[in-house]
Design a protein around this motif. Sequence first.
Motif, short mmCIF file in Angstrom:
data_model
loop_
_atom_site.label_atom_id
_atom_site.label_comp_id
_atom_site.label_asym_id
_atom_site.label_seq_id
_atom_site.Cartn_x
_atom_site.Cartn_y
_atom_site.Cartn_z
N TRP A 20 0.84 -1.20 0.00
CA TRP A 20 0.00 0.00 0.00
C TRP A 20 0.87 1.25 0.00
N LEU A 21 1.95 1.23 0.79
CA LEU A 21 2.84 2.39 0.90
C LEU A 21 3.55 2.66 -0.42
N SER A 22 3.88 1.58 -1.16
CA SER A 22 4.55 1.77 -2.45
C SER A 22 3.64 2.50 -3.43
N GLY A 23 2.32 2.26 -3.33
CA GLY A 23 1.37 3.01 -4.16
C GLY A 23 1.20 4.43 -3.68
N LYS A 24 1.14 4.59 -2.36
CA LYS A 24 0.97 5.91 -1.77
C LYS A 24 2.12 6.84 -2.12
N LEU A 25 3.35 6.31 -2.12
CA LEU A 25 4.54 7.11 -2.41
C LEU A 25 4.89 7.14 -3.89
N SER A 26 4.01 6.54 -4.71
CA SER A 26 4.19 6.52 -6.18
C SER A 26 5.43 5.75 -6.61
N PHE A 223 -4.46 0.23 -2.44
CA PHE A 223 -4.21 1.67 -2.49
C PHE A 223 -5.28 2.36 -3.32
N GLY A 224 -5.85 3.41 -2.78
CA GLY A 224 -6.88 4.15 -3.49
C GLY A 224 -8.26 3.58 -3.31
N GLU A 225 -8.39 2.48 -2.56
CA GLU A 225 -9.68 1.87 -2.34
C GLU A 225 -9.89 1.62 -0.86
N SER A 226 -11.12 1.60 -0.46
CA SER A 226 -11.48 1.23 0.91
C SER A 226 -12.30 -0.05 0.83
N PRO A 227 -11.98 -1.03 1.67
CA PRO A 227 -12.77 -2.27 1.63
C PRO A 227 -14.23 -1.97 1.96
N THR A 228 -15.13 -2.57 1.22
CA THR A 228 -16.55 -2.32 1.40
C THR A 228 -17.25 -3.55 1.96
N LEU A 229 -18.07 -3.34 2.96
CA LEU A 229 -18.87 -4.42 3.52
C LEU A 229 -20.27 -4.33 2.92
N ASN A 230 -20.54 -5.22 1.98
CA ASN A 230 -21.86 -5.28 1.35
C ASN A 230 -22.34 -6.73 1.36
N VAL A 231 -23.39 -7.00 0.63
CA VAL A 231 -23.95 -8.35 0.66
C VAL A 231 -22.96 -9.38 0.12
N HIS A 232 -22.11 -8.97 -0.84
CA HIS A 232 -21.14 -9.90 -1.40
C HIS A 232 -20.06 -10.24 -0.37
N THR A 233 -19.45 -9.23 0.22
CA THR A 233 -18.38 -9.51 1.19
C THR A 233 -18.92 -10.21 2.43
N PHE A 234 -20.11 -9.83 2.88
CA PHE A 234 -20.71 -10.49 4.04
C PHE A 234 -20.94 -11.97 3.74
N THR A 235 -21.48 -12.26 2.55
CA THR A 235 -21.72 -13.66 2.16
C THR A 235 -20.41 -14.42 2.06
N ASN A 236 -19.41 -13.81 1.42
CA ASN A 236 -18.13 -14.49 1.24
C ASN A 236 -17.46 -14.80 2.56
N ILE A 237 -17.44 -13.83 3.47
CA ILE A 237 -16.80 -14.04 4.78
C ILE A 237 -17.56 -15.08 5.58
N SER A 238 -18.88 -15.07 5.51
CA SER A 238 -19.68 -16.06 6.24
C SER A 238 -19.42 -17.47 5.71
#
Length: 314
Positions: A20-26, A223-238
């Motif tokens: 992530w830091l390598s993306g942040k620092l370009s 980098f540049g994204e935030s993990p989203t908790l939606n029906v897909h991620t909730f289903t996958n994690i469950s």
Amino acid sequence: MPILLLSSLFPLVFVMALGWLSGKLSYMKRDDATVLATVVIRFALPLSLFLGALHTDPAKIQNLSFMAVLVIGLMGSYLLTLCIARFVFRHDIKTSAIQSLICAFPDMAYFGAPVLAVLIGPEGFLGVLIGNLITSVLMIPLTIVLIRMGDNNNGSAEQGSLRGMILQNLLKAVRNPIVWIPILGVVMSLAGIKLPELLSSSVEMMGKTAGGISLFALGLLFFGESPTLNVHTFTNISLKNVIQPAIMAAAGLAFGLSHTLMQQVVIIGATPSAIAAGMFAVRSDTYVESASSSILLGTAVGIVTEGVIIFMLS
């Protein structure tokens, strides 16, 4: 237990943070994650799985009850997710294959192995090795076949019979290094063939990079994204963190596994999704956002589920 989980998880977080830091620092572009994913899928991971198969005791590979439980747990959750993806979420076959891999491929080598080593000892690596063999011989080839079938459906004007299409894609999948190289390791292990030390150390050098490169690429992808908790991620994690260990436990009871072997299969089932599964999503440019969110959030949730299961099994 907190020290055990911290020692297992901190290296994962540290390397992903570097990506992530390598993306942040370009230092690197986010698109470079695709190149890194190719290195993992084509070279590093196949050689890592090859060494795991080659160094496994042939007698342990032939423990049929233990292997059957792992097959049921791993492939059962894969097929369950495939049905959910196709008939509930209405995904195409390619996206369904990636989602199934996310929900059924545990991070045995980089998350499960340290926990099992402390909890059980050297014997705990048996489940990791056999589990990796199953994913190499069954799960990954099936995923590649389904991905190729999806590509053919999207880009081919002429389609042959279903049987011919499956056979054609299966042959292409078998030629993929991540399929035939680990299978070669199984064959060599059963035949008692050993690599010369010079060649073994060279293969091991490349194989050891699989985990680090995968984690770094995933961090760069975040980098540049935030993990989203939606029906897909909730289903996958469950499905991955709860349903898969439940399937493992039920199968283990049905086959009458010993307490030690039962610990191994349930802990493997509760292990979060493998980083390599995310690399398939990146490589295929399919289901990337949901896959990365599911892996990141699933790893965080995995701390809790793994701790609860360790407490229950102890």
